[in-house]
Design an enzyme around this catalytic site. Sequence first.
Site, short mmCIF file in Angstrom:
data_model
loop_
_atom_site.label_atom_id
_atom_site.label_comp_id
_atom_site.label_asym_id
_atom_site.label_seq_id
_atom_site.Cartn_x
_atom_site.Cartn_y
_atom_site.Cartn_z
N ASP A 172 88.59 -1.03 53.23
CA ASP A 172 88.96 -1.78 54.43
C ASP A 172 87.99 -2.90 54.78
O ASP A 172 88.30 -3.73 55.63
CB ASP A 172 89.06 -0.82 55.63
CG ASP A 172 90.21 0.14 55.46
OD1 ASP A 172 91.28 -0.32 55.06
OD2 ASP A 172 90.04 1.34 55.72
N HIS A 193 82.59 6.67 53.53
CA HIS A 193 83.80 7.29 53.01
C HIS A 193 83.51 8.76 52.78
O HIS A 193 82.41 9.12 52.37
CB HIS A 193 84.21 6.62 51.69
CG HIS A 193 85.63 6.86 51.33
ND1 HIS A 193 86.05 8.00 50.69
CD2 HIS A 193 86.75 6.10 51.53
CE1 HIS A 193 87.36 7.92 50.50
NE2 HIS A 193 87.81 6.79 51.00
N1 ACO Z 1 78.46 3.35 60.39
C1 ACO Z 1 77.30 3.95 60.76
N2 ACO Z 1 76.99 5.23 60.46
C2 ACO Z 1 77.89 5.92 59.76
C3 ACO Z 1 79.11 5.37 59.33
C4 ACO Z 1 79.38 4.02 59.67
N3 ACO Z 1 80.52 3.45 59.29
N4 ACO Z 1 79.83 6.29 58.64
C5 ACO Z 1 79.07 7.40 58.65
N5 ACO Z 1 77.90 7.18 59.30
C6 ACO Z 1 76.80 8.12 59.48
C7 ACO Z 1 77.16 9.24 60.45
O1 ACO Z 1 76.81 8.88 61.77
C8 ACO Z 1 76.36 10.38 59.92
O2 ACO Z 1 75.02 10.18 60.29
P1 ACO Z 1 74.05 11.45 60.61
O3 ACO Z 1 73.95 12.18 59.31
O4 ACO Z 1 72.78 10.84 61.09
O5 ACO Z 1 74.78 12.25 61.66
C9 ACO Z 1 76.42 10.19 58.41
O6 ACO Z 1 76.61 8.77 58.21
C10 ACO Z 1 77.57 10.96 57.72
O7 ACO Z 1 78.77 10.57 58.35
P2 ACO Z 1 80.03 11.51 58.55
O8 ACO Z 1 80.71 11.14 59.82
O9 ACO Z 1 79.65 12.95 58.34
O10 ACO Z 1 80.95 11.09 57.34
P3 ACO Z 1 82.45 11.52 57.15
O11 ACO Z 1 82.64 11.77 55.71
O12 ACO Z 1 82.83 12.61 58.09
O13 ACO Z 1 83.27 10.23 57.63
C11 ACO Z 1 84.30 8.13 57.61
C12 ACO Z 1 83.76 9.28 56.76
C13 ACO Z 1 85.30 8.65 58.65
C14 ACO Z 1 85.04 7.17 56.70
C15 ACO Z 1 83.13 7.43 58.32
O14 ACO Z 1 82.20 6.96 57.35
C16 ACO Z 1 83.59 6.30 59.21
O15 ACO Z 1 83.96 6.54 60.36
N6 ACO Z 1 83.56 5.01 58.71
C17 ACO Z 1 84.03 3.90 59.47
C18 ACO Z 1 85.55 3.88 59.55
C19 ACO Z 1 86.18 3.46 58.25
O16 ACO Z 1 85.79 2.48 57.63
N7 ACO Z 1 87.22 4.22 57.84
C20 ACO Z 1 87.97 3.94 56.63
C21 ACO Z 1 87.73 4.97 55.59
S1 ACO Z 1 88.51 4.54 54.08
C22 ACO Z 1 90.13 4.85 54.36
O17 ACO Z 1 90.55 5.73 55.04
C23 ACO Z 1 91.02 3.96 53.72
#
Ligand code: ACO
Length: 429
Positions: A364, A307
């Site tokens: 979610d 998140h």
């Molecule tokens: N699975 C595996 N790795 C992940 C995940 C995940 N779900 N989420 C983040 N990471 C990793 C990224 O690859 C990144 O790794 P790195 O530092 O080695 O490059 C690190 O964690 C940071 O991730 P970011 O993408 O910078 O985090 P951001 O804050 O931009 O994204 C988000 C947040 C979009 C929610 C992301 O975690 C994601 O895509 N999660 C899965 C989708 C999801 O569940 N969305 C619902 C969010 S809640 C809502 O809207 C109700």
Amino acid sequence: MENTGTIRLGDENFEFPIIEGTEGEKALDTRTLRSKSGCITFDEGYGNTGSCLSKITFIDGEKGILRHRGYPIEQLAENSTFLEASFLAIYGELPSEAELTKFRTEVQTHASIHTGMHHHFEGFPSDAHPMAILSAMLNSLGAYYPEMSSNDREQDLAHFDETAALLISKVRTIAAMTYRQKQGLPYVFPDHNRRYAENFLHMMFSEPYNLYSDTSGAAAALDLFLLLHADHEQNCSTSTVRMVASGGANLFASVSAGVCALWGPSHGGANMAVIKMLEDIHASGDDGSRFIQDAKEGKAKLMGFGHRVYKNYDPRAKILGISSEAVLEGLGIDDPLLDIAKHLEKAALEDEYFVQRKLYPNVDFYSGILLKAIGIPVEMFTVMFAIGRMPGWIANWKEIAENPKSRIHRPRQIYTGSTIRDYVQMDER
Ligand code: ACO
């Protein structure tokens, strides 16, 4: 304490006030930065940008805290209904008994959809995504209430109470009608004697000679799901609603844009993606271990994890995890997807990759399992999120609309394209 901060650009210092929120959150107020210095801030994704002052929701992502108007989400989940929480989000206080009765009556009064709109549903192909239909229908709805969707702030605000109740009510009816239309089933009209969530299940699942009857606690579980989605600060869809509202657009148009913003898999669409992921894992015979490895190697994303704001357990996921287990038990459903989800959660919470990046389950992660148990088809999951988020969008629209100093939202950009060139005639290209 010093209540200004300084930015040094080259040899020059620029001083700006520091604003402090009621929970001690600090922000450097750089609104005059460009006019003073010619420089703007660059913050793609807005991770460090406060776009507004708001009194609705407080989140401390590091501590896993979520409060609406000061009330912790755990207390609201324990004691309130979705409609009570909606009233709180919109009007700032928990309703008295009389206020709640009036609000509920207003919501019930507006449950039906103008019959003139029925043919709109029929125009969509049967494989249209329910989010596309929902967004189009919410915007079209404004056309049936011109006095509420005038784009004249004063007039739209004069009708606000009715518009808010109408949208909370009709978003649910539109959702149910979308499902019925796609299934080729006749529409079921709302039943004013049923409470909010149960009435939705009735409009989804009743048949002429077999009216929906909630014997398993599904309506209460759905009400909790909706309450947990009621608002969540300046996320992608709520910021979109505020962005559209900032131009003076009416509430119907603004929440319709919110639905579009919610649709994507990184936002509200994640609840569908979680179930797909769990089903794929199940079909492949994996217990989740191989998938965790793939996620660590960047070959997959653990949907429902991570998140932008929560760097701790999302408190809503905790509540939903417990309630989905209880609902499955109550319904006598043994869903292997729940076991896979629990295994994934345990494995991820113990794994260095997820621990280091502070990736925890978000709302979610378990919501899809709960919705599936209630009988909601997967392609309707994001629509369910939208029904829940409606009061939050409405409350945020109200904040913008009632603020006489509110300005149109207009971020700037850093242009990285070509610099000026001479026009090249067609025959010379
Ligand atoms: N699975 C595996 N790795 C992940 C995940 C995940 N779900 N989420 C983040 N990471 C990793 C990224 O690859 C990144 O790794 P790195 O530092 O080695 O490059 C690190 O964690 C940071 O991730 P970011 O993408 O910078 O985090 P951001 O804050 O931009 O994204 C988000 C947040 C979009 C929610 C992301 O975690 C994601 O895509 N999660 C899965 C989708 C999801 O569940 N969305 C619902 C969010 S809640 C809502 O809207 C109700």
